[in-house]
Design a protein around this motif. Structure first.
Motif, PDB file in Angstrom:
ATOM      1  N   LYS A  11     -64.201-102.740  38.059  1.00 31.88           N
ATOM      2  CA  LYS A  11     -63.511-103.557  39.350  1.00 31.88           C
ATOM      3  C   LYS A  11     -64.122-102.632  39.405  1.00 31.88           C
ATOM      4  N   HIS A  95     -62.494-113.736  37.400  1.00 36.32           N
ATOM      5  CA  HIS A  95     -61.461-112.994  36.934  1.00 36.32           C
ATOM      6  C   HIS A  95     -60.360-113.299  38.522  1.00 36.32           C
ATOM      7  N   GLU A 167     -57.270-113.544  29.186  1.00 35.48           N
ATOM      8  CA  GLU A 167     -56.774-112.127  29.825  1.00 35.48           C
ATOM      9  C   GLU A 167     -55.279-112.714  30.334  1.00 35.48           C
ATOM     10  N   ALA A 171     -51.126-109.219  31.806  1.00 32.88           N
ATOM     11  CA  ALA A 171     -50.768-107.514  30.607  1.00 32.88           C
ATOM     12  C   ALA A 171     -52.477-106.919  31.262  1.00 32.88           C
ATOM     13  N   ILE A 172     -52.929-107.495  32.371  1.00 33.55           N
ATOM     14  CA  ILE A 172     -53.781-106.689  32.855  1.00 33.55           C
ATOM     15  C   ILE A 172     -53.687-106.120  33.992  1.00 33.55           C
ATOM     16  N   GLY A 173     -53.634-104.650  33.503  1.00 41.23           N
ATOM     17  CA  GLY A 173     -53.631-103.388  34.315  1.00 41.23           C
ATOM     18  C   GLY A 173     -52.217-102.736  34.638  1.00 41.23           C
ATOM     19  N   GLY A 208     -56.632-107.238  28.989  1.00 41.70           N
ATOM     20  CA  GLY A 208     -55.382-106.916  29.198  1.00 41.70           C
ATOM     21  C   GLY A 208     -54.730-105.776  28.583  1.00 41.70           C
ATOM     22  N   SER A 209     -54.899-104.579  29.110  1.00 42.01           N
ATOM     23  CA  SER A 209     -54.336-103.689  28.990  1.00 42.01           C
ATOM     24  C   SER A 209     -55.444-103.058  27.407  1.00 42.01           C
TER      25      SER A 209
HETATM   26  C1  PEP Z   1     -59.354-106.467  33.280  1.00 41.35           C
HETATM   27  O1  PEP Z   1     -59.782-105.630  34.547  1.00 41.35           O
HETATM   28  O2  PEP Z   1     -60.392-107.719  33.304  1.00 41.35           O
HETATM   29  C2  PEP Z   1     -58.775-105.753  32.270  1.00 41.35           C
HETATM   30  C3  PEP Z   1     -58.193-106.520  31.295  1.00 41.35           C
HETATM   31  O3  PEP Z   1     -58.453-104.335  32.748  1.00 41.35           O
HETATM   32  P1  PEP Z   1     -57.047-103.420  31.820  1.00 41.35           P
HETATM   33  O4  PEP Z   1     -58.028-103.825  30.923  1.00 41.35           O
HETATM   34  O5  PEP Z   1     -57.256-101.771  32.793  1.00 41.35           O
HETATM   35  O6  PEP Z   1     -55.607-104.158  31.934  1.00 41.35           O
END
Ligand code: PEP
Length: 245
Positions: A11, A95, A167, A171-173, A208-209
């Motif tokens: 990122k 993304h 993703e 679940a992302i971040g 996703g995390s």
């Molecule tokens: C991502 O940036 O694609 C992602 C899944 O982030 P994270 O692993 O922090 O959830």
């Protein structure tokens, strides 16, 4: 047999020295890994240096975005030939943060996909539903539209170059991971949407995390072929644990 990929998505993190130090530290720790593809997708300003640093290793480099034109008056954008010239092999397309904050749509994803393939970059196409869409039971409908519209017109010979990342946006971040069963259900659904003759060869990553303590159970699922990892890719030790799960 699909070779798994663990791809980091940095990122908007890491200055030049932080990025090159990371690759220097990572290289010897993963030199013995042959059964998993290792990819780092990083911000534009560090790509050339980390690609040079990774040149004699099993670490491949990717960008987090590209523009679909080769060159022109498009202030602030970066093209496929530019990424290729600095040593990129992969590029993330669509993304959820690009869709959410920068207005990307399935149509722009489609144009970027063709640009990536034209310039021999391997696209990692991201799809995923929001929490609201999941709660309204729209997950499959949303994923189907993103896959169909995002890959519209892709020729049979080019499908083999594509990597897909499921993703779920919720679940992302967030620290909330989809359960392995939830992820597997969507991965299997995505595979059914792909052209039959090649569906079993296409890698579908989960994102996703993903963390060292949940990677093993996710990877145990038959349609999960690796991870696209944000937070846990920023530290060498946790990224190595993911690769060597
Ligand atoms: C991502 O940036 O694609 C992602 C899944 O982030 P994270 O692993 O922090 O959830």
């Amino acid at each position: 047999m699909r070779k798994p990929i663990i791809a980091g998505n940095w990122k908007m993190y890491k200055t030049l020295s932080e990025a090159t130090d990371f690759i220097k530290a990572l290289k010897p720790l993963v030199a013995d890994v042959h059964d998993t593809g290792i990819v780092i997708c990083a911000p534009y300003p560090v790509l050339k240096d980390i690609a040079d640093e990774a040149a004699d290793s099993n670490i491949e480099i990717g960008a987090e975005n590209l523009f679909w034109e080769d060159e022109g008056a498009f202030t602030g954008e970066v093209s496929g030939p530019m990424l290729l010239a600095v040593g990129c092999r992969y590029v993330i397309i669509g993304h959820s943060e690009r869709r959410q904050y920068f207005g990307e749509t399935d149509e722009t994803v489609n144009k970027k996909l063709f640009a990536a393939i034209k310039h021999t970059l391997l696209p990692i196409i991201c799809v995923g539903e929001t929490l609201e869409q999941r709660e309204k039971n729209e997950t499959f409908k949303v994923i189907e539209k993103q896959i169909k519209d995002g890959t519209k017109g892709l020729g049979a010979g080019d499908w083999g170059k594509v990597v897909i990342a499921y993703e779920p946006v919720w679940a992302i971040g967030t620290g909330k991971t989809a359960t392995p069963e939830q992820a597997q259900e969507v991965h299997a659904y995505i595979r059914k949407l792909l052209p039959k003759d090649i569906a079993n060869d296409i890698r579908i990553l989960y994102g996703g995390s993903v963390k060292p303590d949940n990677i093993k159970e996710l990877m145990a699922k038959p349609d999960i072929d690796g991870g696209l990892v944000g937070g846990a890719s920023l530290k060498v030790d946790s990224f190595v644990k993911l690769i060597k799960h």
